[in-house]
Write a protein that holds these residues in place. Sequence first.
Motif, PDB file in Angstrom:
ATOM      1  N   CYS A 107       0.858  -1.186   0.000  1.00 59.87           N
ATOM      2  CA  CYS A 107       0.000   0.000   0.000  1.00 59.87           C
ATOM      3  C   CYS A 107       0.894   1.237   0.000  1.00 59.87           C
ATOM      4  CB  CYS A 107      -0.914  -0.018   1.224  1.00 59.87           C
ATOM      5  SG  CYS A 107      -0.039   0.113   2.790  1.00 59.87           S
ATOM      6  N   PHE A 131      -3.564  -1.834  -2.205  1.00 59.35           N
ATOM      7  CA  PHE A 131      -4.515  -0.728  -2.085  1.00 59.35           C
ATOM      8  C   PHE A 131      -3.760   0.581  -1.950  1.00 59.35           C
ATOM      9  CE2 PHE A 131      -4.064  -0.202   2.518  1.00 59.35           C
ATOM     10  CZ  PHE A 131      -3.614  -1.467   2.911  1.00 59.35           C
ATOM     11  N   ASN A 135      -7.838   4.758   0.477  1.00 52.48           N
ATOM     12  CA  ASN A 135      -8.713   3.764   1.118  1.00 52.48           C
ATOM     13  C   ASN A 135      -7.977   2.946   2.171  1.00 52.48           C
ATOM     14  OD1 ASN A 135      -7.177   2.532  -0.870  1.00 52.48           O
ATOM     15  ND2 ASN A 135      -8.755   1.084  -1.479  1.00 52.48           N
ATOM     16  N   CYS A 138      -9.909   1.267   4.882  1.00 57.39           N
ATOM     17  CA  CYS A 138     -10.658   0.035   4.592  1.00 57.39           C
ATOM     18  C   CYS A 138      -9.812  -1.207   4.832  1.00 57.39           C
ATOM     19  CB  CYS A 138     -11.124   0.006   3.137  1.00 57.39           C
ATOM     20  SG  CYS A 138     -12.136   1.388   2.671  1.00 57.39           S
ATOM     21  N   LEU A 142     -10.491  -4.993   3.508  1.00 65.65           N
ATOM     22  CA  LEU A 142      -9.673  -5.555   2.429  1.00 65.65           C
ATOM     23  C   LEU A 142      -9.012  -6.860   2.857  1.00 65.65           C
ATOM     24  CD1 LEU A 142      -8.133  -2.168   1.240  1.00 65.65           C
ATOM     25  CD2 LEU A 142      -9.615  -3.644  -0.135  1.00 65.65           C
ATOM     26  N   LYS A 145     -11.497  -9.617   2.570  1.00 61.94           N
ATOM     27  CA  LYS A 145     -11.607 -10.009   1.157  1.00 61.94           C
ATOM     28  C   LYS A 145     -10.436 -10.887   0.750  1.00 61.94           C
ATOM     29  CE  LYS A 145     -14.037  -6.502  -1.472  1.00 61.94           C
ATOM     30  NZ  LYS A 145     -13.864  -5.351  -2.335  1.00 61.94           N
ATOM     31  N   ILE A 153      -5.890  -8.970  -5.213  1.00 63.41           N
ATOM     32  CA  ILE A 153      -6.878  -7.897  -5.035  1.00 63.41           C
ATOM     33  C   ILE A 153      -6.199  -6.538  -5.220  1.00 63.41           C
ATOM     34  CG2 ILE A 153      -8.415  -6.748  -3.391  1.00 63.41           C
ATOM     35  CD1 ILE A 153      -8.846  -9.451  -2.100  1.00 63.41           C
ATOM     36  N   ILE A 154      -6.754  -5.757  -6.139  1.00 62.86           N
ATOM     37  CA  ILE A 154      -6.213  -4.409  -6.347  1.00 62.86           C
ATOM     38  C   ILE A 154      -7.350  -3.413  -6.190  1.00 62.86           C
ATOM     39  CG2 ILE A 154      -5.033  -2.858  -7.953  1.00 62.86           C
ATOM     40  CD1 ILE A 154      -3.820  -5.251  -9.311  1.00 62.86           C
ATOM     41  N   GLU A 155      -7.269  -2.581  -5.168  1.00 61.20           N
ATOM     42  CA  GLU A 155      -8.303  -1.552  -4.983  1.00 61.20           C
ATOM     43  C   GLU A 155      -7.649  -0.195  -4.741  1.00 61.20           C
ATOM     44  OE1 GLU A 155     -11.765  -1.940  -2.603  1.00 61.20           O
ATOM     45  OE2 GLU A 155     -12.104  -4.019  -3.245  1.00 61.20           O
ATOM     46  N   TRP A 157      -8.285   3.967  -5.104  1.00 59.09           N
ATOM     47  CA  TRP A 157      -9.236   5.047  -5.364  1.00 59.09           C
ATOM     48  C   TRP A 157      -8.471   6.236  -5.941  1.00 59.09           C
ATOM     49  CZ3 TRP A 157     -12.584   5.550  -0.244  1.00 59.09           C
ATOM     50  CH2 TRP A 157     -13.219   4.317  -0.004  1.00 59.09           C
TER      51      TRP A 157
END
Length: 466
Positions: A107, A131, A135, A138, A142, A145, A153-155, A157
């Motif tokens: 991150c 991430f 975010n 979160c 995450l 998830k 997982i790539i999130e 914002w």
Amino acid sequence: MLNSEELLQVSYVEKLKEIVKKKENEMGRKLTCNVVTFGCQMNARDSEKLLGILKAAGFSETESEDADFVIFNTCTVRDNANQRVYGRLGALKPYKKKNPNMKIGLCGCMTQEPSVIEKLKKSYSFVDLIFGTHNIFCFAELLCKMYETDEQIIEIWESTDKIVENLPVDRKYSFKSGINIMFGCNNFCTYCIVPYVRGRERSRETFEIIEEIRNLVADGVSEVMLLGQNVNSYGKNLENKVTFPELLKMVEEIDGLERIRFMTSHPKDLSDDLIEVMKNSKKICTHIHLPLQSGSDRILKAMNRRYTKEDYLKLVDKIRAAIPDISITTDIIVGFPGETREDVLETIDVINKARFDNAFTFVYSKRTGTPAASMPDQVPEEEVKENFNLVLSAVQDMARKRTERFMGRTVKVLCEEKNEQDPSMMDGRMSHNTVVHFKGDESMIGKYFDVKLTEFHGFYYTGEII
Ligand code: SAH
Ligand code: SF4
Ligand code: F3S
């Protein structure tokens, strides 16, 4: 009172606890975690939030990267920071081979760059969770998830206007703490990537900051560092406008708090009110970090710093007239596009006139997407190296001269940690931010001592408690 987002995240922490417990039962031991931090104080504070969530969920912290969950909280302010992250990520692969339960997270500021995400997708598929800076709150969600899927997982914002705090935090030091007072930056210095990866400037509500500090003090904290990319513009976007000096005055009122520091002050926004508040304060430390970047008007203009060499020197004079013994430190960039030897000599002139107590000197690093990256006249490496050495030696000469003034004084020192080389010695810090070594043991950590400075070692002291 928690806001709705905070309540939601707390519920994810509960869910995560269940997941961790189940894994513990499967594995017959506790799950371990390791948080690795790159970059600035703001990232260091974010890492305390990451670790807070992990510990609340039942992970136990380990010093080693051979852990069940490792997360890198990254920095992208200069390219060498990025390269170090890629190298360290590669080094995790053998651990993951050995431990099929191992999960890896990434991150921080690097992940807000699309080119980095492309690279991670292509060549770092063993990273499980990615991430961004917007975010980070979160994190518990995450992690839940992540444990529900084997996919990467790539999130990320693009931005956020939310400020979510009040989640678990695990402080590195029991007695001092950073506090975010604002996020993001609107200054767009032409070399700098921070506004792109941290978003627009957002200030936290004053009462939230005060309450957080009160709680910290109740929990044993006596020194706080108010954090923001440009603390002098604190409060500008708040409905109830509060200026940074006003905030400082409120923080000063908090009983039990001994020391107040802040970082970073942009010279263009440093007000007379701030100087006045610092002068009258009993708690604000006698140190200010005031990034110069360059002493050449031409380069300052190209950097979009919005002050001149003369403005900067006048400001330093004003600060020193009000607080004569203050320590002033700075950041300097060498090798900005178009910088000549003449410009470098201007910078050295400021070092000598402003009499910096210390300076971080950086080689300019081209950051894709910033205006400076496409400026003509990028300076050849050899030339930058020579100029860098000139600046560095001017900085070191001045730092030595300045720091010497404390010799023989008795000063208040906050004992911070055990000395790494000599276990019979402790390291502490003066209000001026100068480090002092003195005899002692771990029971002294977090306490204040009057120390007579007896030996000067160039940039730190050895002293005796009196
Ligand atoms: N907001 C702070 C600085 C944050 S970045 C401020 O304005 O003072 C910390 C330091 O990194 C900067 O002061 C600058 O000296 C340096 N820096 C930022 N971008 C850089 C780049 N592209 N190359 C080299 N140094 C850089
Ligand atoms: Fe970067 Fe300038 Fe903002 Fe500091 S003030 S973070 S150097 S853009
Ligand atoms: Fe680096 Fe991000 Fe701080 S780029 S310097 S960690 S704000």
